[in-house]
Design an enzyme around this catalytic site. Sequence first.
Site, PDB file in Angstrom:
ATOM      1  N   THR A  88       0.865  -1.186   0.000  1.00  0.00           N
ATOM      2  CA  THR A  88       0.000   0.000   0.000  1.00  0.00           C
ATOM      3  C   THR A  88       0.893   1.225   0.000  1.00  0.00           C
ATOM      4  OG1 THR A  88      -1.769  -1.134   1.196  1.00  0.00           O
ATOM      5  CG2 THR A  88      -1.799   1.267   1.229  1.00  0.00           C
ATOM      6  N   LYS A 102      -7.578   0.949  -2.675  1.00  0.00           N
ATOM      7  CA  LYS A 102      -7.130   0.588  -1.336  1.00  0.00           C
ATOM      8  C   LYS A 102      -7.326   1.764  -0.369  1.00  0.00           C
ATOM      9  CE  LYS A 102      -5.327  -1.768   2.024  1.00  0.00           C
ATOM     10  NZ  LYS A 102      -3.997  -2.378   2.028  1.00  0.00           N
ATOM     11  N   LYS A 154       0.100   5.406   8.450  1.00  0.00           N
ATOM     12  CA  LYS A 154       0.772   5.627   7.169  1.00  0.00           C
ATOM     13  C   LYS A 154      -0.251   5.648   6.045  1.00  0.00           C
ATOM     14  CE  LYS A 154       2.233   2.353   4.769  1.00  0.00           C
ATOM     15  NZ  LYS A 154       1.787   1.535   3.593  1.00  0.00           N
TER      16      LYS A 154
END
Length: 290
Positions: free
Chosen positions: A97, A172, A240
């Site tokens: 990701t 995502k 993150k």
Amino acid sequence: MAKIAFLGLGVMGFPMAGHLQAAGHDVTVFNRTTAKAEAWVAAHGGTMGTTPHKATDGAEFVMTCVGNDDDLRSVCTGEDGAFAGMSKSATLVDHTTVSAKVTSELYAAAKDQGLGFLDAPISGGQAGAENGVLSIMCGGDKPVYDAAEPIMHIYSKICRRIGASGAGQLTKMSNQIAIAGLVQGLSEALHFAERAGLDGGAVVEVISQGAAGSWQMDNRYETMLGDHFDHGFAVDWMRKDLGICLVTASENGASLPVTALVDQFYKDVQKLGGGRWDTSSLLKRLRAFD
């Protein structure tokens, strides 16, 4: 069967690479911590490379599953990077990701070299990786996706091309945005039930069968009620990811007020020493106020 390189043997990559080897593919692995690569070979067979370049030499498909933008750049580019070891027409499938920016950079670099590149982030957590039932959302050229999909199918329950390069990472982001709000809502519901003197398990047994039900409720409520928060995706990684979501939203004009708020709640969890707790630890933050 295909010759495959798998770069990154964390809690997700280790079992994913194992599924490929078990399916009969010729798998070579690389991990920055050599001991993990050695442990994988001991557990699954296959071989290991000492650099991404050496691991990807002759590979038809290269899978990456690392930590962040900088990690991905480091394993893909440079003299020791994966691109340097890949033959023309080979494909790199990135399961990390990361930001849409680094995806765009690497897609262009791969294209210039005659390589295929897919952004293919995953969802389903460690259990999904171990059981081979991940959800994979992909971006990239359709012929490249069509060739790589049978490989990804080995460790997924659904694998879908959403659109052109970058579409997988954007999907995502949508996934992480949805999870953030769901986990906060579940945490508040369980906290409210506790404060009201109710049996949390009984409450979930009832409400999970109605409109409040969710994967998070089904799979996390017991560990949350038991004050156990080492069962999934870590808070540090979630922050993150949410940071990427918020930066991208500022660029495309999307409004993410709940996501921004929950990101700050996760910051509170980090201050409690919970950076490595799983994302359901939002409940622990609420309990800290008791």
